[in-house]
Design a protein around this motif. Structure first.
Motif, PDB file in Angstrom:
ATOM      1  N   PRO A 180       0.801  -1.239   0.000  1.00 17.23           N
ATOM      2  CA  PRO A 180       0.000   0.000   0.000  1.00 17.23           C
ATOM      3  C   PRO A 180       0.824   1.276   0.000  1.00 17.23           C
ATOM      4  O   PRO A 180       0.308   2.339  -0.340  1.00 17.23           O
ATOM      5  N   ARG A 181       2.101   1.197   0.402  1.00 11.88           N
ATOM      6  CA  ARG A 181       2.927   2.412   0.419  1.00 11.88           C
ATOM      7  C   ARG A 181       4.393   2.055   0.194  1.00 11.88           C
ATOM      8  O   ARG A 181       4.795   0.890   0.315  1.00 11.88           O
ATOM      9  N   LEU A 182       5.169   3.072  -0.111  1.00  8.52           N
ATOM     10  CA  LEU A 182       6.609   2.894  -0.282  1.00  8.52           C
ATOM     11  C   LEU A 182       7.276   2.741   1.085  1.00  8.52           C
ATOM     12  O   LEU A 182       6.710   3.072   2.120  1.00  8.52           O
ATOM     13  N   MET A 183       8.498   2.251   1.083  1.00 12.35           N
ATOM     14  CA  MET A 183       9.349   2.155   2.271  1.00 12.35           C
ATOM     15  C   MET A 183       8.600   1.559   3.474  1.00 12.35           C
ATOM     16  O   MET A 183       8.421   2.208   4.503  1.00 12.35           O
ATOM     17  N   PRO A 184       8.135   0.321   3.357  1.00  9.74           N
ATOM     18  CA  PRO A 184       7.320  -0.276   4.418  1.00  9.74           C
ATOM     19  C   PRO A 184       8.053  -0.475   5.742  1.00  9.74           C
ATOM     20  O   PRO A 184       7.410  -0.644   6.776  1.00  9.74           O
ATOM     21  N   ARG A 185       9.390  -0.433   5.731  1.00 13.05           N
ATOM     22  CA  ARG A 185      10.131  -0.619   6.984  1.00 13.05           C
ATOM     23  C   ARG A 185      10.170   0.653   7.825  1.00 13.05           C
ATOM     24  O   ARG A 185      10.568   0.617   8.987  1.00 13.05           O
ATOM     25  N   GLU A 186       9.771   1.774   7.227  1.00  7.67           N
ATOM     26  CA  GLU A 186       9.794   3.043   7.954  1.00  7.67           C
ATOM     27  C   GLU A 186       8.374   3.435   8.365  1.00  7.67           C
ATOM     28  O   GLU A 186       7.388   2.914   7.839  1.00  7.67           O
ATOM     29  N   ASP A 187       8.279   4.371   9.292  1.00  4.99           N
ATOM     30  CA  ASP A 187       6.975   4.867   9.713  1.00  4.99           C
ATOM     31  C   ASP A 187       6.262   5.542   8.548  1.00  4.99           C
ATOM     32  O   ASP A 187       6.888   6.076   7.627  1.00  4.99           O
ATOM     33  N   GLU A 188       4.942   5.572   8.631  1.00  3.40           N
ATOM     34  CA  GLU A 188       4.143   6.100   7.529  1.00  3.40           C
ATOM     35  C   GLU A 188       4.416   7.577   7.275  1.00  3.40           C
ATOM     36  O   GLU A 188       4.428   8.029   6.125  1.00  3.40           O
ATOM     37  N   ASP A 189       4.658   8.358   8.347  1.00  2.00           N
ATOM     38  CA  ASP A 189       4.902   9.786   8.141  1.00  2.00           C
ATOM     39  C   ASP A 189       6.213  10.025   7.393  1.00  2.00           C
ATOM     40  O   ASP A 189       6.316  10.938   6.565  1.00  2.00           O
ATOM     41  N   ALA A 190       7.229   9.179   7.656  1.00  2.00           N
ATOM     42  CA  ALA A 190       8.497   9.294   6.928  1.00  2.00           C
ATOM     43  C   ALA A 190       8.315   8.891   5.470  1.00  2.00           C
ATOM     44  O   ALA A 190       8.780   9.576   4.550  1.00  2.00           O
ATOM     45  N   ALA A 191       7.615   7.778   5.241  1.00  2.00           N
ATOM     46  CA  ALA A 191       7.382   7.311   3.877  1.00  2.00           C
ATOM     47  C   ALA A 191       6.558   8.317   3.079  1.00  2.00           C
ATOM     48  O   ALA A 191       6.780   8.502   1.876  1.00  2.00           O
ATOM     49  N   ALA A 192       5.614   8.967   3.751  1.00  2.00           N
ATOM     50  CA  ALA A 192       4.760   9.940   3.058  1.00  2.00           C
ATOM     51  C   ALA A 192       5.577  11.124   2.545  1.00  2.00           C
ATOM     52  O   ALA A 192       5.349  11.617   1.431  1.00  2.00           O
ATOM     53  N   LEU A 193       6.542  11.589   3.342  1.00  3.65           N
ATOM     54  CA  LEU A 193       7.380  12.707   2.905  1.00  3.65           C
ATOM     55  C   LEU A 193       8.233  12.319   1.701  1.00  3.65           C
ATOM     56  O   LEU A 193       8.394  13.098   0.755  1.00  3.65           O
ATOM     57  N   VAL A 194       8.776  11.105   1.727  1.00  7.36           N
ATOM     58  CA  VAL A 194       9.586  10.635   0.606  1.00  7.36           C
ATOM     59  C   VAL A 194       8.720  10.475  -0.642  1.00  7.36           C
ATOM     60  O   VAL A 194       9.115  10.870  -1.746  1.00  7.36           O
ATOM     61  N   THR A 195       7.540   9.910  -0.475  1.00  4.24           N
ATOM     62  CA  THR A 195       6.631   9.733  -1.614  1.00  4.24           C
ATOM     63  C   THR A 195       6.279  11.073  -2.246  1.00  4.24           C
ATOM     64  O   THR A 195       6.278  11.226  -3.479  1.00  4.24           O
ATOM     65  N   SER A 196       5.989  12.060  -1.413  1.00  2.00           N
ATOM     66  CA  SER A 196       5.669  13.404  -1.904  1.00  2.00           C
ATOM     67  C   SER A 196       6.855  13.990  -2.680  1.00  2.00           C
ATOM     68  O   SER A 196       6.686  14.600  -3.749  1.00  2.00           O
ATOM     69  N   SER A 197       8.065  13.780  -2.159  1.00  2.00           N
ATOM     70  CA  SER A 197       9.255  14.297  -2.823  1.00  2.00           C
ATOM     71  C   SER A 197       9.513  13.581  -4.143  1.00  2.00           C
ATOM     72  O   SER A 197       9.932  14.199  -5.130  1.00  2.00           O
ATOM     73  N   LEU A 198       9.249  12.277  -4.191  1.00  2.00           N
ATOM     74  CA  LEU A 198       9.415  11.523  -5.437  1.00  2.00           C
ATOM     75  C   LEU A 198       8.476  12.074  -6.513  1.00  2.00           C
ATOM     76  O   LEU A 198       8.875  12.273  -7.669  1.00  2.00           O
ATOM     77  N   ARG A 199       7.242  12.299  -6.130  1.00  2.00           N
ATOM     78  CA  ARG A 199       6.282  12.843  -7.095  1.00  2.00           C
ATOM     79  C   ARG A 199       6.683  14.251  -7.524  1.00  2.00           C
ATOM     80  O   ARG A 199       6.539  14.614  -8.698  1.00  2.00           O
ATOM     81  N   ASP A 200       7.201  15.037  -6.568  1.00  2.00           N
ATOM     82  CA  ASP A 200       7.667  16.378  -6.895  1.00  2.00           C
ATOM     83  C   ASP A 200       8.855  16.323  -7.864  1.00  2.00           C
ATOM     84  O   ASP A 200       9.071  17.243  -8.651  1.00  2.00           O
ATOM     85  N   SER A 201       9.610  15.232  -7.804  1.00  2.00           N
ATOM     86  CA  SER A 201      10.756  15.051  -8.702  1.00  2.00           C
ATOM     87  C   SER A 201      10.338  14.533 -10.072  1.00  2.00           C
ATOM     88  O   SER A 201      11.178  14.421 -10.970  1.00  2.00           O
ATOM     89  N   GLY A 202       9.065  14.181 -10.216  1.00  2.00           N
ATOM     90  CA  GLY A 202       8.573  13.720 -11.513  1.00  2.00           C
ATOM     91  C   GLY A 202       8.293  12.240 -11.594  1.00  2.00           C
ATOM     92  O   GLY A 202       7.963  11.724 -12.674  1.00  2.00           O
ATOM     93  N   VAL A 203       8.383  11.512 -10.479  1.00  2.00           N
ATOM     94  CA  VAL A 203       8.128  10.072 -10.479  1.00  2.00           C
ATOM     95  C   VAL A 203       6.622   9.816 -10.386  1.00  2.00           C
ATOM     96  O   VAL A 203       5.933  10.402  -9.546  1.00  2.00           O
ATOM     97  N   THR A 204       6.121   8.937 -11.243  1.00  2.00           N
ATOM     98  CA  THR A 204       4.745   8.459 -11.119  1.00  2.00           C
ATOM     99  C   THR A 204       4.763   7.257 -10.178  1.00  2.00           C
ATOM    100  O   THR A 204       5.324   6.199 -10.516  1.00  2.00           O
ATOM    101  N   VAL A 205       4.202   7.428  -8.991  1.00  2.00           N
ATOM    102  CA  VAL A 205       4.257   6.389  -7.963  1.00  2.00           C
ATOM    103  C   VAL A 205       2.961   5.582  -7.993  1.00  2.00           C
ATOM    104  O   VAL A 205       1.871   6.125  -7.804  1.00  2.00           O
ATOM    105  N   LEU A 206       3.093   4.287  -8.226  1.00  2.00           N
ATOM    106  CA  LEU A 206       1.943   3.388  -8.259  1.00  2.00           C
ATOM    107  C   LEU A 206       2.075   2.377  -7.123  1.00  2.00           C
ATOM    108  O   LEU A 206       2.723   1.336  -7.274  1.00  2.00           O
ATOM    109  N   THR A 207       1.508   2.692  -5.980  1.00  2.00           N
ATOM    110  CA  THR A 207       1.487   1.733  -4.874  1.00  2.00           C
ATOM    111  C   THR A 207       0.222   0.884  -4.986  1.00  2.00           C
ATOM    112  O   THR A 207      -0.753   1.278  -5.628  1.00  2.00           O
TER     113      THR A 207
END
Length: 718
Positions: free
Chosen positions: A439-466
């Motif tokens: 359901p989300r990226l970086m499952p070994r980390e807390d959801e709030d940390a993964a959410a920030l990384v996911t947001s940054s990936l999308r801001d960098s131009g990555v299409t994230v399909l979880t």
């Protein structure tokens, strides 16, 4: 402390106090026993059941309350009831009383002790869970150890109640027999000191050492059994052979050479292993270039109207190889040869517990060695997705041979490697789609940390399909296509993703093929890593494994950490062995922002039922971060409620991988948040975030009552 615990503590305290206030100890003395022996014997003859029952209950009470007098009562039992009856009576009464003391200690104090000192007691707890019965049995055999102390201390450990009871019953039997036998000859005793002579105590000590000697003998016999069928050489060419020249192998060989052992290091590929050639080093070089290219997206952040980086992808890859070449001498054959390591290029195969056969360019060589360390590392895992064999896939191994940038890149996997490379290629201009089945990226980390990384990936131009699972690959009209499946929602069903290149980053698999492990019957775990014990030994006590091939953490710094234990245990284990310490293991994901962690995460604490207090400091408030326009992320610290002991830290932000080191040091050496708060941090630096996080904890625990009185004092002063 709850009401039940308080009530029990009051009752115990009252009973113990009564013993001393009313001087009940006078009735449990040798002189009183000798004086009243006749009267006691007469009463026992008239009412044997009443005396036996009363004696049993009194003995249980004395033992349960940890009162002095159990030794006298044991003598009395021998004098009153005879050897066999007394032995039976005292054996059960002492074990029941000891178990009650054990349970009382556990009920009253275990939770508090484990909560306060849980991290420091992890190793002890693990030892008790594994060999608690053995340790308790040894202590029970030696009367020099106060039994009441053993009862109370064992109650604070995870030792099972039934185990404590039966081991106590068996272990105390020898000492009980000595006292009971002395009681049958009570008239000849002048003092207890005569009963426990130096010779007798020495005999008990030897008896206590017997289980350890037996364990050593059993280990020796087990080793002989393991080695059955193999001929041990009379002489060895070397002390140690290390298979694999990655981080674990290099450190193992370095340590062996430093202590003047004869060591051979075998590598079939490139010295330095994955980290130098295909992992940590090239990926960090790529990340740096990609970060500079990303400045084009938001030049106003730094006061520019526009920033237009011009680059050729081939030049960026050439820079990466230049970086590898610059670091390469650190891990080179020349350097290790100069250190005293015999470096051999070839494929190694273990053919006996003391022999390694190497296929080299010059032919086959067989090396004899006293010890072997397997440090062959790991490789990217390629899942058996239908159609994948028709595609020339990229992994973290062959990615660095690219000279042309993929226009459309699919990244399979939402772990650290997948996230780092997806963001980097997107920032360099590739159209990147990242596919993760969870359901989300970086499952070994807390959801709030993964959410920030996911947001940054999308801001960098990555299409994230979880929540998307790779179903099958196909080549349609000359175009490469990945079909993914997703459940529910507007996108439910199957989705078609055309691409030019696909990077598979879904995990790593230990390199065990061709090492001869099957023939040697050396076991591997379900995930493919070599099965080792706490000392990193395989089933053969002289064959060790460390690094990615052994797990459980596949990080370069953990591999180096394990290598010390493997090398020292291999070379000096006959004198002293060291169990690997995994208590404080940090790691980082080098995305932008970086994510670094050590110890517990909030999710793990919740899953394990550990009550924690969460302190959070937002890096958006940090002066240096604001000045650098990197004011995003946070520092999150987990502590026991009301205490400053650090149980875990997650940092998301610029240089998080560097900032975490202060917390690693603090956790390793038992320093709390108060110590970090009291340490001067240079202004303005990112490191101040650690101090401010400690300050947030302190602010939440300020003494409100005291401050109200201080406020009144200042008002009076005015």
């Amino acid at each position: 402390m709850n009401v039940k615990k308080l009530a029990l503590l009051i009752v115990i305290a009252a009973l113990v106090a009564s013993y001393f206030v009313f001087d009940l100890g006078q009735y449990l003395s040798l002189d009183y026993l000798k004086e009243q022996r006749g009267a006691f014997q007469a009463l026992a003859a008239e009412q044997p059941v009443l005396v036996l029952g009363g004696f049993f209950l009194l003995y249980v009470a004395v033992t349960a309350l940890s009162l002095p007098g159990a030794a006298i009562m044991t003598l009395a039992a021998g004098a009153l009831f005879g050897f066999w009856a007394a032995l039976l009576l005292v054996s059960f009464a002492s074990s029941v009383g000891a178990t009650l003391a054990f349970l009382a200690s556990r009920f009253l104090f275990k939770d508090a002790v484990q909560s306060r000192f849980g991290e420091r007691l992890k190793k002890i707890n693990a030892g008790v869970e594994k060999d608690g019965a053995f340790y308790l049995f040894t202590l029970r055999l030696i009367p020099a150890f106060p039994f009441f102390v053993i009862n109370l201390v064992m109650g604070l450990t995870p030792l099972k109640t039934w185990t404590f009871y039966w081991v106590s019953q068996v272990g105390m039997l020898a000492g009980t027999a000595v006292y009971v036998n002395a009681g049958t000859q009570l008239g000849e005793l002048d003092s207890l000191s005569g009963l426990l002579s130096v010779d007798l105590i020495g005999a008990f000590v030897l008896l206590g050492l017997f289980p350890w000697l037996a364990k050593a003998v059993m280990a020796f016999l087990q080793a002989r059994k393991v080695y059955r069928g193999y001929q041990k050489p009379k002489h060895f060419d070397r002390n140690l052979v290390v298979i694999g020249a990655g981080s674990a192998g290099l450190v193992s060989a370095y340590i062996a050479a430093t202590v003047k052992a004869s060591v051979t290091l075998i590598e079939k590929g490139e010295m330095g292993g994955d980290c130098l050639n295909t992992g940590c080093v090239p990926s960090k070089a790529l990340i740096k270039s990609a970060r500079l290219a990303h400045l084009e997206r938001k030049p106003e952040r730094y006061g520019f109207t526009s920033i237009t980086p011009r680059f050729d992808f081939a030049d960026i890859m050439a820079r990466i190889h230049k970086v590898i070449g610059k670091i390469e001498p650190h891990d080179s054959v020349e350097r290790y040869t100069a250190l005293g390591v015999d470096c051999v290029q070839g494929s190694a195969r273990i053919t006996s517990p003391w022999e390694v056969t190497v296929d080299t360019a010059e032919g086959e060589r067989t090396l004899t060695t006293r010890n072997i360390i397997i440090a062959s590392g790991a490789r990217p895992f390629v899942p058996p997705i239908p159609g994948i064999d028709e595609i020339d896939i990229l992994t973290s191994e062959n990615l660095w041979t690219l000279t042309e940038q993929p226009r459309r890149l699919i990244v399979l996997g939402g772990g650290p490697i997948g996230c780092e490379l997806a963001q980097s290629f997107a920032r360099l201009g590739s159209e990147v789609t990242q596919v993760e089945m969870l359901p989300r990226l970086m499952p070994r980390e807390d959801e709030d940390a993964a959410a920030l990384v996911t947001s940054s990936l999308r801001d960098s131009g990555v299409t994230v399909l979880t929540g998307h699972k790779a179903a099958r690959f196909a080549v349609e009209d000359g175009e490469k296509v990945l079909y993914v499946e997703t459940d529910g929602g507007a996108d439910g069903g199957e989705k078609r993703l055309p691409f030019d290149a696909v990077l598979v980053a879904v995990g790593r698999r230990a390199n065990t093929d061709g090492l001869g492990l099957e023939a040697m019957n050396i076991a591997t775990e379900k995930n493919g890593t070599v099965a080792v014990d706490g000392f990193l030994r395989t089933r053969f006590p002289n064959i060790f494994a460390c690094g990615d091939v052994a797990g459980p953490y596949q990080f370069t710094h953990v591999a180096a950490h394990q290598a010390w234990y493997a090398a020292v245990n291999a070379l000096f284990g006959r004198f002293k062995k060291f169990q690997v310490d995994y208590r404080v293991i940090p790691w980082a994901t080098f995305t932008d922002p970086e994510v670094a962690r050590v110890g517990l995460s909030e999710d793990e604490a919740r899953e394990q039922g550990i009550d924690v207090e969460v302190t959070r400091y937002g890096i958006d408030d940090l002066d240096r971060a604001i000045a650098d326009s990197t004011d995003h992320g946070f520092v999150k610290v987990l502590t026991p409620p009301g205490k400053d002991t650090i149980l875990g830290v997650t940092i998301v932000g610029e240089s998080a991988s560097d900032l975490i080191s202060e917390y690693v040091l603090a956790m390793k050496h038992g320093l709390g948040l108060n110590k970090i708060l009291g340490t001067i941090h240079i202004y303005p630096t990112m490191a101040e975030a650690n101090k401010f996080a400690a300050g947030e904890w302190k602010k939440a625990h300020k003494p409100e009552g005291l401050l109200r009185w201080v406020e009144r004092f200042h008002a009076w002063q005015r």
